[in-house]
Motif scaffolding. Structure first.
Motif: not given
Length: 233
Positions: A127-135, A220-226, A110-114
């Motif tokens: 705000s920002g988008y985080i490459d979960y696997a890379h972090r 304030i806000q959190a979204v996960i893209f899988d 799985l690859s998730s973007v936070i």
């Protein structure tokens, strides 16, 4: 008895007895000991199949399966140790969502973007988008899962924006190529299968991708893209 049933029966025996000698002893009756008057001889007869109250199991089969089960157990324990979230008492939905995805992001299933929107230590909205696997590969998430620190976007992530300072930064990662010049908004291309991830909340996220808003008290806000890669290997 077919092969699968035989293996299952062997597993039952191996898990019940610590040693092969313990198994042999379980097959010896009091009558055997009365007539043979020798425990070692009784064990040898059971091992050869001349005595015994159950299925004959060869020593090499018992010890080989015992070793295989132990190796599997140690491997599972080692895998659990590599999961930073393992054994943590997670109270917030966001941390629980990360924990659910940790193993699959580590092994590439799985690859998730936070996406996170909140305020930094200076009170500025970021705000920002985080490459979960890379972090996960480049940072110890112990501090986040233990609650010592909050995961926040950085200028080194695939996307970062400081709303007060008007600073915008985009960086491609080992997993994602940033497409910043798209007139309809920011896009990420997953390098493994080249599928596009659209993070616009009004649009569909893309093939094999899902957008999941996370109710949380941490941000304030959190979204996960899988994203699940369908590339054949």
């Amino acid at each position: 008895m077919d092969q699968e049933e035989g293996l299952k029966a062997l597993d039952n025996i191996v898990t019940r007895f610590n040693t092969y000698e313990d198994f042999l002893d379980s097959q010896i009756t009091t009558v055997d000991l009365y007539y043979l008057e020798d425990e070692t001889l009784a064990r040898q007869l059971v091992e050869l199949g001349y005595r015994g109250t159950g299925e004959r199991v060869k020593r090499e089969d018992f010890e080989g399966r015992k070793a295989a089960i132990e190796i599997s157990r140690l491997a599972e324990r080692a895998q659990q140790k590599t999961l930073t979230s393992a054994g943590k008492d997670l109270q917030d939905n966001f941390l629980m969502a990360l924990a659910m995805r940790e193993e699959d992001n580590r092994n590439g299933k799985l690859s998730s973007v936070i996406f996170i929107r909140d305020r930094n230590s200076y009170g500025q909205e970021i705000s920002g988008y985080i490459d979960y696997a890379h972090r996960l590969k480049t940072e110890d998430f112990e501090v986040y899962f233990s609650g010592k620190k909050r995961l926040l976007p950085r200028t080194t992530d695939i996307s970062f924006y400081n709303w007060d300072a008007d600073i915008a930064v985009c960086n491609s990662s080992p997993n994602y190529q940033v497409i910043a010049d798209n007139p309809e908004g920011l896009l990420f291309r997953y390098k493994r299968d080249r599928k596009i991830l659209n993070v616009d909340p009004k649009a569909q996220p893309g093939d094999n991708s899902t957008r999941i808003p996370i109710p949380t008290e941490l941000y304030i806000q959190a979204v996960i893209f899988d994203h699940i890669s369908r590339r054949k290997t």
